[in-house]
Design a protein around this motif. Structure first.
Motif, mmCIF file in Angstrom:
data_model
loop_
_atom_site.group_PDB
_atom_site.id
_atom_site.type_symbol
_atom_site.label_atom_id
_atom_site.label_comp_id
_atom_site.label_asym_id
_atom_site.label_seq_id
_atom_site.Cartn_x
_atom_site.Cartn_y
_atom_site.Cartn_z
ATOM 1 N N ALA A 1 -84.806 32.313 17.269
ATOM 2 C CA ALA A 1 -83.456 32.773 16.942
ATOM 3 C C ALA A 1 -82.709 33.012 18.255
ATOM 4 O O ALA A 1 -83.262 33.601 19.187
ATOM 5 C CB ALA A 1 -83.519 34.057 16.130
ATOM 6 N N PRO B 1 -84.893 29.202 13.730
ATOM 7 C CA PRO B 1 -84.291 28.106 12.968
ATOM 8 C C PRO B 1 -85.292 27.097 12.430
ATOM 9 O O PRO B 1 -84.941 26.269 11.594
ATOM 10 C CB PRO B 1 -83.363 27.446 13.986
ATOM 11 N N THR C 1 -72.980 30.294 15.449
ATOM 12 C CA THR C 1 -74.297 29.777 15.147
ATOM 13 C C THR C 1 -74.440 29.632 13.641
ATOM 14 O O THR C 1 -73.503 29.899 12.878
ATOM 15 C CB THR C 1 -75.395 30.684 15.754
ATOM 16 N N PRO D 1 -79.991 26.854 15.546
ATOM 17 C CA PRO D 1 -80.773 27.069 16.757
ATOM 18 C C PRO D 1 -80.017 27.550 17.992
ATOM 19 O O PRO D 1 -80.636 28.079 18.912
ATOM 20 C CB PRO D 1 -81.358 25.672 17.015
ATOM 21 N N GLN E 1 -80.731 23.393 11.499
ATOM 22 C CA GLN E 1 -81.999 24.108 11.381
ATOM 23 C C GLN E 1 -82.808 23.515 10.239
ATOM 24 O O GLN E 1 -82.250 22.919 9.316
ATOM 25 C CB GLN E 1 -81.786 25.613 11.171
ATOM 26 N N THR F 1 -86.181 24.745 7.815
ATOM 27 C CA THR F 1 -87.170 25.777 7.490
ATOM 28 C C THR F 1 -87.925 25.387 6.234
ATOM 29 O O THR F 1 -87.351 24.791 5.319
ATOM 30 C CB THR F 1 -86.498 27.142 7.280
#
Length: 334
Positions: free
Chosen positions: A89, A156, A199, A236, A324, A326
């Protein structure tokens, strides 16, 4: 927490550089200057401050920004390949301010989906009534803001652990502003001068615990529904504000297992970034490194009737801010 960085493609961003928080195996985390072609400069060395953190850099952002631009133009610096580093992060905020119900179509969709079983209104009637409420809110200039916990932040590319108690975990991709200076009681016109950069945040929510069933008059329970550890993948990068021409003209896109679920412009916001920051500042003092999440557009899982489950992969992007990735895992599968 396990990282999916190896499977996450590098996504370029706007401008000559962005700020990140990185590490190599066996190293502590450190602030880095990243270029769009995937090179990294260790800012501890470049600024001759061995103990420098990203938060400390943001605390003197206005002073350091010209130096950062100069460093980005330096072809002979000690550059490292981003591919060799772990991406975390980009900042550890002291405060997280979260704006809810801020995309017009999103609120209308949620209002229809959350109707009580005995609600006599048709879906069309409910949509019309909720749309009228949104228009009134915009005229009265009253954003809806609540607080999040820094412990909800994750990287991220980190795996997102779905708690066993979360019955309806959902995604909410958002544009997040990063504050650059102490901010208190400022005007809308001044607000964007207090933004270091932008971000990406995915503000995960357990829909089953949003509303208190034991005491309905209390309303929403954001503590439980949004603040599980790792429920806010961030990054990111922090892309400097001067590299984003208009934060009200960015595309917010989330794909679930490759299928587009959210794809909306920030133009659909009821309250833009400046209005949200100014509103917050009338009651609270924002600090450098604080996050201001600006709400999520239409296309959440509750709308599609498809919530998050073990093995799901979320790819989130916002124009000019990179991307990002995940993966969701259950507590039992860890």
């Amino acid at each position: 927490m396990k990282s999916a960085a190896a499977s996450a493609p590098f996504a370029p961003f706007s401008g000559p550089f962005a700020i990140s928080t990185l590490s190599a195996p066996g190293e502590a985390r450190w602030p880095g200057l990243v270029t769009p072609d995937g090179r990294v400069l260790d800012l501890r060395t470049a600024l001759d401050e061995p103990a420098l953190t990203t938060l400390a850099l943001l605390e003197r952002w206005d002073e350091e920004l010209p130096r950062l631009h100069n460093l980005a133009r330096d072809p002979v610096g000690h550059w490292r390949p981003l591919a060799d580093l772990a991406v975390h992060a980009p900042v550890e905020p002291r405060q997280i301010f979260q704006s809810g119900a801020n995309y017009r179509q999103h609120v209308i969709d949620l209002g229809v989906a959350h109707r009580a079983p005995d609600d006599p209104r048709s879906a069309e009637e409910a949509r019309a009534e909720i749309a009228a409420v949104m228009d009134k809110r915009a005229i009265e200039d009253l954003p809806y803001v609540f607080m999040g916990l820094p412990t909800s932040i994750s990287g991220p590319y980190d795996d997102v652990v779905l708690p066993s108690w979360a019955e309806k975990p959902d995604w909410e991709l958002e544009l997040a502003a990063v504050i650059s200076r102490p901010t208190y009681r400022i005007t809308v016109e001044e607000a964007l001068e207090h933004v270091a950069g932008y971000t990406i945040a995915n503000d995960l929510t357990d829909r089953a615990t949003v509303f208190r069933r034991d005491m309905p008059p209390i309303g929403t329970d954001w503590l439980r529904s949004k603040n599980a550890p790792g429920f806010t993948p961030l990054g990111p990068w922090i892309v400097p504000a001067d590299s984003i021409a208009d934060p009200s003209d960015l595309r917010v896109t989330l794909k679930l297992n490759g299928e587009t679920m959210q794809d909306e412009s920030t133009e659909d916001m009821v309250f833009d970034v400046a209005r949200i920051i100014s509103y917050i500042s009338q009651s609270a003092r924002l600090l450098p490194g604080d996050l201001v999440l600006t709400g999520s557009p239409a296309g959440n899982g509750i709308h599609w009737g498809r919530l998050l489950r073990d093995g799901d992969v979320m790819d989130g992007s916002v124009t000019g801010l990179g991307a990002q990735r995940t993966r969701c895992v259950t507590e039992e599968a860890r």
